[in-house]
Structure formats: C-alpha cells, structure tokens
Design a protein around this motif. Structure first.
Motif, PDB file in Angstrom:
ATOM      1  N   ALA A 145       3.775   0.234   0.997  1.00 33.30           N
ATOM      2  CA  ALA A 145       2.356   0.319   0.659  1.00 33.30           C
ATOM      3  C   ALA A 145       1.526  -0.560   1.586  1.00 33.30           C
ATOM      4  O   ALA A 145       0.406  -0.211   1.956  1.00 33.30           O
ATOM      5  CB  ALA A 145       2.145  -0.080  -0.800  1.00 33.30           C
ATOM      6  N   GLY A 155       2.055   1.136   5.490  1.00 37.99           N
ATOM      7  CA  GLY A 155       1.452   2.451   5.647  1.00 37.99           C
ATOM      8  C   GLY A 155       2.030   3.318   6.738  1.00 37.99           C
ATOM      9  O   GLY A 155       1.274   3.997   7.444  1.00 37.99           O
ATOM     10  N   ALA A 187       3.833   4.191  -2.720  1.00 37.58           N
ATOM     11  CA  ALA A 187       3.359   4.706  -1.429  1.00 37.58           C
ATOM     12  C   ALA A 187       3.625   6.201  -1.354  1.00 37.58           C
ATOM     13  O   ALA A 187       4.426   6.670  -0.540  1.00 37.58           O
ATOM     14  CB  ALA A 187       4.052   3.968  -0.287  1.00 37.58           C
TER      15      ALA A 187
END
Length: 265
Positions: A197, A200, A240
């Motif tokens: 997360a 990315g 994510a």
C-alpha cells in the motif's frame, strides 16, 4: 518490454530486464544448519548464471558462500559495506573464483549493461550472526531498466520506506520466515501487504517463505510453513487491491511490468 522474474525459492530470484540477468541472495543448498529444503528441487546450474548478483545482508541464508562459489568466475557481486572484513570466505572466493566484489551502502548506484541498480535501506539486523558486534547495513535494491523492480531482501516496515525506495513497478517482498512468530524487522503477510500500500507497485511477488524449514517443525505446524504466500494474496487484496500479486511456484517465472505480461512456468 516486460521484466521476467523467476523465483528459485527463499529470497533467490532472477530478474531479467533489458538483456541483463540479476540474481538475488543466491541460496542453492538442500540443507543449511538446522534448516532443510522442503519445497522445490535445488535450482539448476543455469540459475547461477548472472551479470550481477545482489546480496542484501550477511545472514547465512542470504550470503551463502557455497552458493556464491557456483557463480561463473568474474561475476560481479554487490555486498553490504564491511562484508569482506566480516566474512573471510568472501576473500577466498575473490581469489579462487575471481568474483568481483563491490561493497555498497544506501544511496549507491551501479550500472550493468542496460540497467541501473540503486541500493536502498532496509530495517533489519545485517550482522553475520552470531559472530561479533560489528554491523553491516541490511540493504534492498531497485533494478531499473525497462521496469523498476524492488528486491527488499529482509526488512520490516519503516516510516520512510516509500521515500527511500521510490516509485517501482514490481515488488519482491519477503512474507515469511523460520517460524510462526516474526519480529518487527521482518515482513509477515500482513505487514508485506501494508508495504504494498505504501509502495504502490503495479505487481508483486511474495518470496522468503515455504522453501526451508527447521527439521521436524514442518510435521508439527505445517500450516505455518505453507500458508504465508496465500495469506499475502488475501491481505494484499484488502490493503492494496490495485496491485496484481503473482503467487509463483518454485522455479516458476512471470513476465510483468509491461504490456501483455503473462505467467511462464
């Protein structure tokens, strides 16, 4: 052009990008001290072929001298600062195998072929345990060519991770260890998903699990050995969901980071 990632087991991967082969933390042994290889055959001789080898820290399952001895003479190897002093066997390998050892610290950049390798920090005790008090940094690396591939080595979460690592397309993240309880300087499936997360990337591959296990322990708590990869997939979908996770078998490859990425057993 996609990058091709092959997972050989534990933290050992081949990253092929722009015609350059980069090998991470080579560990080809069937047994290491109290640990025995429980999944996947030892990698074939071709796994030791590389233009550049990255060693993330001095622990014996990441800097493994017999595995480094299988490299082609003259192979370039990046090791943490202080490694040659702390691990005398590296000096012998440099003499006998003509390995080109370069000590690096976070912030260093190395060019090989068409790729650039950035050395980045990791949160982990990088000493050659259990010997002596001297410290060498634990490292991560970002291989930048057609794609940007982050190899985390061994690390815990740290506040500046995203800033220190920078933008990446692919993340190779450790998700397990030698037992059910990992310390703060390791990523378990949940913390690895939190790292996703923060970072990315477009895709990720879980590593450092399900290969070696203490003798006898796999019979007592087998789920602790087998499940970290699948649990990481589950946790990543929560933390994510935009990241594609490739759950590889030992010796399996995936092409990712470019149009038309696909798995390749």
């Amino acid at each position: 052009m996609p990058v091709e990632i092959t997972w050989w087991g534990h933290a050992t991967c081949t990253v092929e990008d722009s015609g350059t082969r980069v090998l991470t933390d080579p560990l080809f042994a069937r047994r290491l001290a109290h640990l025995r290889r429980r999944r996947g055959a030892p990698p074939p001789p071709a796994a030791a072929l590389a233009d550049l080898v990255l060693v993330s820290h001095l622990h014996a399952d990441h800097l493994h001298l017999p595995s480094l001895a299988r490299l082609t003479p003259g192979t370039r190897v990046l090791v943490p600062r202080g490694a040659v002093r702390q691990v005398p066997g590296l000096r012998r390998l440099r003499q006998l195998r003509q390995l080109r050892l370069t000590e690096v610290v976070p912030g260093d950049e190395t060019r090989v072929g068409e790729v650039r390798v950035r050395t980045v920090p990791a949160r982990h005790d990088g000493r050659r345990l259990p010997f002596g008090p001297r410290r060498s940094p634990a490292l991560g690396f970002v291989v930048e060519g057609a794609s940007r591939t982050y190899f985390a080595g061994d690390t815990g979460l740290f506040e500046s991770m995203a800033k220190e690592v920078g933008p990446v397309d692919v993340a190779l993240l450790p998700v397990g260890g030698w037992g059910p309880h990992l310390g703060e300087e390791h990523l378990d499936p949940g913390r690895a998903a939190q790292a996703l997360a923060r970072l990315g990337p477009r895709s990720a591959v879980p590593v450092h699990y399900g290969t070696y296990w203490p003798i006898g322990m796999d019979a007592v708590r087998p789920h602790e050995f087998h499940t970290p990869g699948a649990e990481f997939v589950r946790q990543a979908a929560v933390h994510a969901p935009e990241v594609t996770v490739h759950l590889l078998r030992h010796g399996e490859s995936v092409r990712t980071g470019g149009a038309g990425a696909e798995g390749a057993p």
